[in-house]
Design a protein around this motif. Structure first.
Motif, PDB file in Angstrom:
ATOM      1  N   SER A  49       0.862  -1.315   0.063  1.00 14.30           N
ATOM      2  CA  SER A  49      -0.254  -0.108   0.092  1.00 14.30           C
ATOM      3  C   SER A  49       0.801   1.234  -0.031  1.00 14.30           C
ATOM      4  O   SER A  49       0.477   2.151  -0.748  1.00 14.30           O
ATOM      5  N   TYR A  52       1.915   1.878  -3.379  1.00 13.10           N
ATOM      6  CA  TYR A  52       1.000   2.493  -4.391  1.00 13.10           C
ATOM      7  C   TYR A  52       0.745   4.041  -3.958  1.00 13.10           C
ATOM      8  O   TYR A  52       0.752   4.653  -4.896  1.00 13.10           O
ATOM      9  N   TYR A  56       1.271   6.810  -6.778  1.00  9.33           N
ATOM     10  CA  TYR A  56       0.071   8.027  -7.163  1.00  9.33           C
ATOM     11  C   TYR A  56       0.816   9.540  -6.720  1.00  9.33           C
ATOM     12  O   TYR A  56       0.509  10.070  -7.672  1.00  9.33           O
ATOM     13  N   PHE A  88      -7.104   3.140   1.357  1.00  8.96           N
ATOM     14  CA  PHE A  88      -6.013   2.473   1.628  1.00  8.96           C
ATOM     15  C   PHE A  88      -5.800   1.904   2.903  1.00  8.96           C
ATOM     16  O   PHE A  88      -5.439   0.777   3.159  1.00  8.96           O
ATOM     17  N   TYR A 108      -9.719  -4.746  -1.706  1.00  8.70           N
ATOM     18  CA  TYR A 108      -8.592  -4.273  -1.696  1.00  8.70           C
ATOM     19  C   TYR A 108      -8.343  -3.897  -3.184  1.00  8.70           C
ATOM     20  O   TYR A 108      -7.934  -2.827  -3.593  1.00  8.70           O
ATOM     21  N   LEU A 112      -7.959  -0.616  -5.525  1.00  9.36           N
ATOM     22  CA  LEU A 112      -7.014  -0.217  -6.491  1.00  9.36           C
ATOM     23  C   LEU A 112      -7.648   0.356  -7.908  1.00  9.36           C
ATOM     24  O   LEU A 112      -7.204   1.121  -8.355  1.00  9.36           O
ATOM     25  N   SER A 149      -3.201  -1.074 -16.455  1.00 13.78           N
ATOM     26  CA  SER A 149      -3.315  -1.197 -14.943  1.00 13.78           C
ATOM     27  C   SER A 149      -4.548  -1.735 -14.642  1.00 13.78           C
ATOM     28  O   SER A 149      -4.988  -2.673 -13.827  1.00 13.78           O
ATOM     29  N   TYR A 153      -5.722  -5.071 -12.350  1.00 10.06           N
ATOM     30  CA  TYR A 153      -6.415  -5.191 -11.095  1.00 10.06           C
ATOM     31  C   TYR A 153      -7.588  -6.071 -11.049  1.00 10.06           C
ATOM     32  O   TYR A 153      -8.181  -6.675 -10.180  1.00 10.06           O
ATOM     33  N   PHE A 171      -1.371  -7.705  -7.471  1.00 10.92           N
ATOM     34  CA  PHE A 171      -1.471  -6.449  -7.327  1.00 10.92           C
ATOM     35  C   PHE A 171       0.029  -5.877  -7.123  1.00 10.92           C
ATOM     36  O   PHE A 171       0.311  -4.820  -7.418  1.00 10.92           O
ATOM     37  N   ALA A 175       2.203  -2.975  -9.088  1.00 14.82           N
ATOM     38  CA  ALA A 175       3.177  -2.138  -8.231  1.00 14.82           C
ATOM     39  C   ALA A 175       4.321  -2.070  -8.956  1.00 14.82           C
ATOM     40  O   ALA A 175       5.174  -0.950  -9.246  1.00 14.82           O
TER      41      ALA A 175
END
Length: 195
Positions: A49, A52, A56, A88, A108, A112, A149, A153, A171, A175
């Protein structure tokens, strides 16, 4: 509102999200290596997380670097992105505390997916504001990672129905794809083509 204020607000929200996630990590019950080892799933979910959020943050910075300005639609698109990112800490802890059970892992992955969709909406709002021939649209080009992406996901979400741990692996692969440096914006700026 200037794009600098939008960026500063977003940076603050992302910093709070990371802080909440790290505060959710409980110290081991025993002061031993085995006690620490018992936290490895928790540390894995936190790391994923955290990556991620970092991805971002980095890509948000790139978007705003080339943005010519912001309007009301962009502000709402940015808040939409921040909403999904703010979930998250919840989905990370739920996945971890459930032992990576089917539904928490699916949620989760859905989070995403929706964060990726929200980022795309923000990106398109910035491009619309600037124009299809603007610096941002030119620098982004085809954006194969951004287009691939959501499908990754979605595959991870569906895989969670059968094997939730493998889903977390999917996942993690997504990443890692984003961790490979994407030099489009830096190259564009380095060539002096920034607006």
């Amino acid at each position: 509102m200037t794009k600098n204020r939008l960026e500063a607000f977003s940076d603050g929200v992302l910093a709070i999200i990371i802080t909440i996630m790290v505060l959710e990590i409980r110290v081991p019950e025993e002061p031993t290596w085995q006690g620490l080892a018992s936290l490895l799933p928790t540390l894995f979910s936190y790391l994923l997380s955290f990556l991620y959020i970092g991805i971002y943050w980095n890509n948000h910075h790139h978007l705003l670097r080339l943005a010519s300005g912001v309007n009301g639609g962009i502000l709402w698109a940015n808040l939409n992105l921040l909403f999904w990112l703010s979930l998250f800490p919840f989905v990370t802890r739920w996945s971890d505390e459930s032992g990576f059970a089917e539904v928490p892992v699916m949620v989760y992955g859905i989070t995403l997916l929706l964060a990726a969709v929200a980022f795309f909406i923000l990106q398109q709002a910035l491009i619309r504001y600037q124009g299809a021939d603007g610096a941002l649209a030119t620098a982004l080009g085809r954006d194969w990672k951004g287009k691939a992406s959501p499908f990754i996901y979605l595959a991870g979400v569906l895989l969670a129905l059968v094997q939730p741990l493998a889903s977390m692996g999917v996942f993690a692969v997504a990443a890692l794809i984003w961790l490979v440096p994407d030099r489009r914006v830096e190259r564009f700026v380095g060539e002096g083509r920034e607006e």
